[in-house]
Write an enzyme that holds these catalytic residues in place. Sequence first.
Site, mmCIF file in Angstrom:
data_model
loop_
_atom_site.group_PDB
_atom_site.id
_atom_site.type_symbol
_atom_site.label_atom_id
_atom_site.label_comp_id
_atom_site.label_asym_id
_atom_site.label_seq_id
_atom_site.Cartn_x
_atom_site.Cartn_y
_atom_site.Cartn_z
ATOM 1 C CG HIS A 139 -1.960 -1.017 7.463
ATOM 2 N ND1 HIS A 139 -1.250 -2.175 7.573
ATOM 3 C CD2 HIS A 139 -1.506 -0.395 6.355
ATOM 4 C CE1 HIS A 139 -0.401 -2.260 6.555
ATOM 5 N NE2 HIS A 139 -0.534 -1.203 5.807
ATOM 6 N N GLY A 193 0.802 -1.208 0.000
ATOM 7 C CA GLY A 193 0.000 0.000 0.000
ATOM 8 C C GLY A 193 0.836 1.259 0.000
ATOM 9 C CB SER A 194 0.249 4.652 -1.367
ATOM 10 O OG SER A 194 0.651 4.342 -2.675
ATOM 11 N N GLY A 195 1.296 5.280 1.392
ATOM 12 C CA GLY A 195 1.095 5.909 2.693
ATOM 13 C C GLY A 195 2.153 5.541 3.714
ATOM 14 C CG HIS A 196 3.149 2.244 4.646
ATOM 15 N ND1 HIS A 196 2.600 2.406 5.896
ATOM 16 C CD2 HIS A 196 2.334 1.364 3.998
ATOM 17 C CE1 HIS A 196 1.516 1.635 6.000
ATOM 18 N NE2 HIS A 196 1.331 1.007 4.862
ATOM 19 C CG ASP A 206 0.601 -6.453 0.124
ATOM 20 O OD1 ASP A 206 0.010 -5.844 -0.792
ATOM 21 O OD2 ASP A 206 0.934 -5.914 1.199
#
Lengths: 332, 332
Positions: free
Chosen positions: B220, B55-58, B111
Amino acid sequence: MKKILNDPFAYADETLQGLVRAYPQYYRLVEGTTRVIARAETPKNGKVGIVSGGGSGHLPIFTGYVGPGFLDAVASGDVFASPSADEMATAIRAADTGAGVLRLYGNYGGDVMNFDMAGDLAEMDGITCATVLLADDVASASLAEREKRRGVAGMVLAFKIAGAAAEAGLDLAGVTEVAQRAADGCRTMGVALSSCTVPQAGKPTFSLGEDEMEVGMGIHGEPGVMRGKLQTANQIADAMLDPILADLNLPRGAQVAVLVNSLGATPVEELFILYNRIADRLEAEGITPTRRIVGRYATSMEMAGVSLTLLPLDDTLDGFLAAPAECAFWKV
Amino acid sequence: MKKILNDPFAYADETLQGLVRAYPQYYRLVEGTTRVIARAETPKNGKVGIVSGGGSGHLPIFTGYVGPGFLDAVASGDVFASPSADEMATAIRAADTGAGVLRLYGNYGGDVMNFDMAGDLAEMDGITCATVLLADDVASASLAEREKRRGVAGMVLAFKIAGAAAEAGLDLAGVTEVAQRAADGCRTMGVALSSCTVPQAGKPTFSLGEDEMEVGMGIHGEPGVMRGKLQTANQIADAMLDPILADLNLPRGAQVAVLVNSLGATPVEELFILYNRIADRLEAEGITPTRRIVGRYATSMEMAGVSLTLLPLDDTLDGFLAAPAECAFWKV
């Protein structure tokens, strides 16, 4: 905002201790002090020394930029407070290798007063000192009163350029001239989205409504030029870029360094969203972003917000900006 | 927490676009995609490829670690969401130079499913794939059920080590063996102080009281092992270190890499305060922190909190960890 600390009054000291323990390859505490950091390895004799200093709570500014090709020594104060003249004089002595020392720091009253006194103390020891004040914050005074402007994120670019000039072997007058040119060129505009908390105060310095932002706020919470509703990323990019472009009045074909900086809590994701708009706008103006630096380079602890810095580049400034340097926080 | 964005649904795409525009020396978007990033310069033929994704955001995870001596290509999803199998297959193809590709990523259901499918797609193209799952979060399952643990900040150390092994010319089996050893050794424990906001959700993922922290929370917002009053820095350091040491059971004389990581909003000042205690504790245990990495390496956007990772080192792992690498976010 919650803080991770032991004793609020030990925040600055414990930060610096941890920094030196984590990165002894870059930093050392100067003997007999808790607040003066110098390069781990003493530079060779005859290199112009560069010192800076100011309040804690802005990492990587100031101490983080100590290292080869950067600063030689830094005196840090308590969070958002000036170090003492004695600590600054200790930093000057630590930076001296016989070729003189440039004091390169932000234009804040307490820092100016103490660095002046520190220079007097160092000159009694036979150390020649020069000074370049950093005053890149366009929000803090009009162009006609540039001498009143405060130093913010643009300081980092001046540190890098002056450090490279000293490393390249320029003499004190030469390093000072290059640093002054970098200082004269830098323009920064910031937007705050939330306050930070000074540990010893224990509560946020100011408050902003859940849907508000403040354009032009200083890195210690100094009042900005406009408070209003939180805008889109593109609008925020424009709000930072417009006054900088008006101030610089660059011709088409100009080359610039661009620093998009988080004040702390704002994630780098959002810096890159801003960068898209900034790149579009510069392209429309015929300005080339030759060096692009996006990340956390000058912070106010956990303050949410961003700043944009532009520095017009000639070959000399660009070469010094791109030259190798070593510290724990620099990556171009 | 306020966010700087244009369209919440374009957050991930605009982030990646800005990243590539700001750092074209490191990153390029793979043609025909908006979410697959590869190295700006294609590695030489015969180098084992390494792909990751999630995921994005890391940021800097995952995409930030694309570069020489690191990852070759990464597929990013929406914020906190898995990329598609097609995007992952595109990343695998971009990373392939004929020597096979290691899939090196965090142990999350979506994933794993998609990377398995992506591997099937790539193998139909004749690309040999191997897999190492990263599962360093000690809070997410017991040692007896290690295969259920999630991948968190320790992933960065595995990326670095595997990337260096590939750059050094090891074959797919060799790179996989080294990466598996790094994955097996890494242990991470995190403490969250506040939530972040997923742009498309528009409100914080969870809430924590003004005087609360949660030990073991996932990146998350997955539930942790203990929610309680905010403790001192030293207590927080202990709360992270104790379960890691219990899990690793290291002998005196062991050497480790230490990664003290901000989840986003927590300032580096506070990481260094934590590092003091961690260094004291390791010293008391007779463990040497050979490599020390303190900063923002694996984040959840503007989440406040920290994580601690330890990785026991032998000469091979240490050499690969310390080897040169190029990307916009790595500095040891």
